[in-house]
Design an enzyme around this catalytic site. Structure first.
Site, PDB file in Angstrom:
ATOM      1  N   CYS A 172      -1.767  22.276  31.226  1.00 20.59           N
ATOM      2  CA  CYS A 172      -3.193  22.254  30.886  1.00 20.59           C
ATOM      3  C   CYS A 172      -3.854  20.879  31.018  1.00 20.59           C
ATOM      4  O   CYS A 172      -4.970  20.806  31.571  1.00 20.59           O
ATOM      5  CB  CYS A 172      -3.426  22.858  29.505  1.00 20.59           C
ATOM      6  N   ARG A 183      10.779  19.942  28.983  1.00 24.22           N
ATOM      7  CA  ARG A 183      10.642  19.694  27.550  1.00 24.22           C
ATOM      8  C   ARG A 183      11.966  19.161  27.013  1.00 24.22           C
ATOM      9  O   ARG A 183      13.033  19.685  27.329  1.00 24.22           O
ATOM     10  CB  ARG A 183      10.215  20.964  26.815  1.00 24.22           C
ATOM     11  N   GLN A 185       6.504  28.273  34.494  1.00 25.49           N
ATOM     12  CA  GLN A 185       5.691  29.209  33.709  1.00 25.49           C
ATOM     13  C   GLN A 185       4.597  29.794  34.591  1.00 25.49           C
ATOM     14  O   GLN A 185       4.028  29.091  35.429  1.00 25.49           O
ATOM     15  CB  GLN A 185       5.068  28.433  32.550  1.00 25.49           C
ATOM     16  N   ASP A 223       1.522  30.134  34.675  1.00 23.52           N
ATOM     17  CA  ASP A 223       0.467  29.503  33.900  1.00 23.52           C
ATOM     18  C   ASP A 223      -0.886  29.620  34.601  1.00 23.52           C
ATOM     19  O   ASP A 223      -0.962  29.635  35.829  1.00 23.52           O
ATOM     20  CB  ASP A 223       0.811  28.018  33.747  1.00 23.52           C
ATOM     21  N   HIS A 228      -5.352  28.518  33.755  1.00 23.62           N
ATOM     22  CA  HIS A 228      -6.388  28.037  32.853  1.00 23.62           C
ATOM     23  C   HIS A 228      -7.748  28.418  33.419  1.00 23.62           C
ATOM     24  O   HIS A 228      -7.994  28.264  34.622  1.00 23.62           O
ATOM     25  CB  HIS A 228      -6.272  26.527  32.647  1.00 23.62           C
ATOM     26  N   LYS A 286      -4.706  31.745  19.169  1.00 22.97           N
ATOM     27  CA  LYS A 286      -4.113  32.404  20.330  1.00 22.97           C
ATOM     28  C   LYS A 286      -3.714  33.833  20.009  1.00 22.97           C
ATOM     29  O   LYS A 286      -3.445  34.192  18.862  1.00 22.97           O
ATOM     30  CB  LYS A 286      -2.892  31.624  20.838  1.00 22.97           C
ATOM     31  N   HIS A 315      -6.289  29.279  27.969  1.00 23.21           N
ATOM     32  CA  HIS A 315      -4.922  29.083  28.445  1.00 23.21           C
ATOM     33  C   HIS A 315      -4.272  30.464  28.518  1.00 23.21           C
ATOM     34  O   HIS A 315      -4.359  31.242  27.559  1.00 23.21           O
ATOM     35  CB  HIS A 315      -4.111  28.225  27.474  1.00 23.21           C
TER      36      HIS A 315
END
Length: 630
Positions: free
Chosen positions: A333, A362, A380, A382, A384, A463, A509
């Site tokens: 993000c 991570r 991921q 992912d 946005h 979320k 997100h």
């Protein structure tokens, strides 16, 4: 004083009455079987005083499947374990022993290393304690008195817990064992009908690898021995389905200490990966997402702007380059915000939907790494979305529609959780009110029931978390849809509105399968490795009975490949029975045997699971095409 019961009737009690007093006032049988008081969503010990006007529910041994009733039973079982450890291994120092999902654990510093044999010794001592019977006594003490007590007992971990404890200090005692504990606990040990110690593990004190490593003993307990028997059966099934074992057996993924927590994907594993990646790209294109690619490594300034340097730094891999602090990205993000900021935008462009299957890192502790389910390097699905406030509802609904499309493809039953503002939130209460209401409205519009979870939102926004229950009844979080009003402000993101003024966009997100590694690991365990045809690395294997049939077998496999199926021929000099067995071990959905009696009009097909049939080439092709659709 008065308390309110579940049927809304009121019960009058003397001032200072406890939950147990309330149970006695209702009836002696209830008092005898009571295990816990539940009040306004929290649990309280039966011995604690109630408050005037408090709404209460008294749980009993009849509530054996209630999570809170199991919680108090397992908490008490953990204390029995601690008592047993001090008796079986004199000199043992005790740390903490909470109930957890499906059981409990207790951390110990044993005077000498112990192995798996300790489980039986400790369990035998717990059985002796249960045969003798135990009652729990609770009282509160002054902090200094509690500290002196544990210093005299030689319990340094308890001394540290007293020093850092918030609020009042309470002790619980059963037998000759006294523990620092908030509770709650059972009245006595009679309800504990089944206890099993399961495993040992290393655990750093307070999860800090700079502190002593303790021995963690895991166990579980139930009100009914039959429930323990069923649980142990599920554990055995879980071992059989363990994705780490299946990945090895099916030739999908390996791991190495050369790169801890970072999977090595074999060709067969990459087939599964690529099917999911192709699905992601196809659906993103259909739904108006633009694919982007952003850097792996950023100056710390990016993470300071996003707030992650302050709130997430310990989970990031950091590196210094030419005197500057950099961090490997743990999420996409902030990079997408930096990308958005590189160009001016008009309201006519919004919504802007940016998607990236980005490589993320991570810094997970080595002790929590677990196959594909907890890794240090992952990808991921992912995305946005940058949009106006007026577009938020439409985009949220589109995200939920996309999520359920994917989950339906894989026959997953989904539960919804609405995760609300945490204590460390950024932004104003008014902004959080707006964001939380927007998510709740989207769920209501879609007709989705949900559980609200206080304090579980991200620091930048609430979320919607999407969970599945697998075939063993275990819960896993898959997707998340988050509404963020903070990060666009922190990055100074704007668009020019139809009033020619600058406005800050909202940011959504969205990850739906989540980490592809984790999804594959979960789905392997959910299916036991019996992947649907579309994900099977090898969809059809053709077995020629003998040399004269090899050409026909190869021709059939070629025809399957032309139609887009992953087909192979097993021509090894092994018996037909052995080759059939090997295909079963590889969990191949379709096996075709070609011998003297077979032809394109009459194929001998063995389906995974044991079904055998004779079909034509056209019928087999039609069945495969129907099963392989996504």
């Amino acid at each position: 004083m008065r308390v309110v019961l579940p049927d809304s009737s009121e019960l009058e009690l003397p001032d200072g009455a406890t939950g147990l007093d309330a149970a006695r006032a209702i009836g002696p049988k209830l008092a005898e079987q009571a295990v816990l008081v539940r009040s306004n969503g929290t649990v309280r010990d039966l011995r604690q005083p109630l408050e005037d006007g408090q709404r209460i529910q008294i749980l009993t041994i009849r509530d054996k499947d209630d999570p809170d009733a199991l919680y108090v039973l397992r908490h008490s079982a953990a204390h029995l374990l601690a008592e047993a450890a001090r008796r079986v291994y004199p000199g043992t120092k005790v740390a903490i022993g909470p109930p957890i999902e499906n059981g409990f654990y207790y951390d110990f510093e044993f005077p000498e290393p112990v192995g798996e044999e300790a489980l039986e010794r400790l369990e035998a001592e717990i059985r002796r304690e249960l045969a003798e019977g135990r009652e729990w006594e609770r009282w509160e003490v002054e902090r200094d008195e509690a500290k002196r007590y544990f210093e005299q007992e030689g319990e340094p971990y308890k001394v540290e817990l007293v020093d850092t404890a918030d609020g009042s200090i309470s002790f619980y005692k059963q037998g000759d064992f006294v523990d620092l504990c908030r509770g709650p606990h059972l009245q006595d040990s009679k309800p504990i009908k089944a206890v099993k110690l399961l495993s040992l593990a290393g655990a750093y004190w307070r999860g800090d690898e700079t502190k002593p490593q303790l021995t963690r003993v895991y166990g579980t307990a139930f009100y009914d021995p039959k429930d323990l028997e069923a649980y142990l059966h599920r554990l055995e099934e879980a071992k059989r389905r363990d994705h780490r074992r299946l990945s090895k057996e099916l030739g999908l993924v390996d791991f190495s200490e050369l790169a801890p927590g970072m999977p090595f994907w074999h060709p067969r594993g990459m087939v599964i990966w690529n099917v999911l990646e192709d699905l992601r790209r196809r659906e993103n294109a259909k739904r108006g997402y633009a694919e982007v690619r952003t850097p792996q490594l950023y100056d710390s300034e990016l993470w300071r702007t996003s707030g992650h340097w302050e709130k997430y730094q310990e989970h990031m891999f950091r590196v210094e380059i030419e005197g500057r602090d950099f961090g490997l990205k743990p999420m996409n993000c902030p990079g997408h915000c930096a990308l958005y900021a590189q160009s001016p935008h008009s309201y006519r462009e919004l919504p802007i939907r940016l998607a990236e299957a980005g490589n993320l890192h991570r810094n997970e502790l080595s002790g929590v790494l677990h196959g594909l389910l907890r890794v240090r390097h992952f990808v991921q699905d992912d995305a946005h979305i940058y949009c106006t406030n007026e577009q938020i509802q439409g985009e949220l609904l589109a995200c939920l529609d996309y999520a359920y499309y994917l989950y339906d493809l894989f026959d997953l039953d989904i539960r919804v959780e609405l995760s609300l503002r945490p204590d460390n939130k950024l932004g104003t209460d008014e902004e959080w009110d707006f964001a939380e209401e927007a998510l709740a409205k989207a769920l209501a519009t879609q007709g989705l029931d949900y559980k609200a979870s206080e304090g579980e939102g991200s620091f930048y926004g609430p979320k919607i978390d999407l969970h599945m229950d697998d075939s063993l009844g275990r819960s896993w979080q898959l997707g998340t849809v988050q509404l963020d009003l903070q990060m666009p402000k922190r990055f100074g993101l704007v668009y020019q509105g139809d009033d020619n003024a600058e406005h800050t966009p909202a940011m959504i997100h969205r990850a739906l399968l989540g980490s592809l590694e984790r999804f594959i690991g979960i789905y392997l365990e959910h299916t036991g490795g019996d992947l649907p045809l579309v994900l099977a690395p090898e969809q059809v294997r053709v077995l020629p009975v003998s040399d004269p049939h090899r050409a026909d077998a190869e021709s059939l496999a070629d025809d399957l490949r032309v139609h887009g199926f992953r087909a192979s021929v097993d021509e090894r000099e092994e018996t037909l029975g052995r080759r059939i067995r090997d295909a079963e071990l590889y969990k191949i959905p379709y096996v075709v045997v070609w011998g003297e009696r077979e032809s394109l009009e009459s194929l001998a097909v063995r389906k995974r699971g044991g079904d055998q049939l004779t079909v034509s080439w056209e019928a087999l092709l039609s069945e495969l095409q129907a099963a392989a659709k996504v």
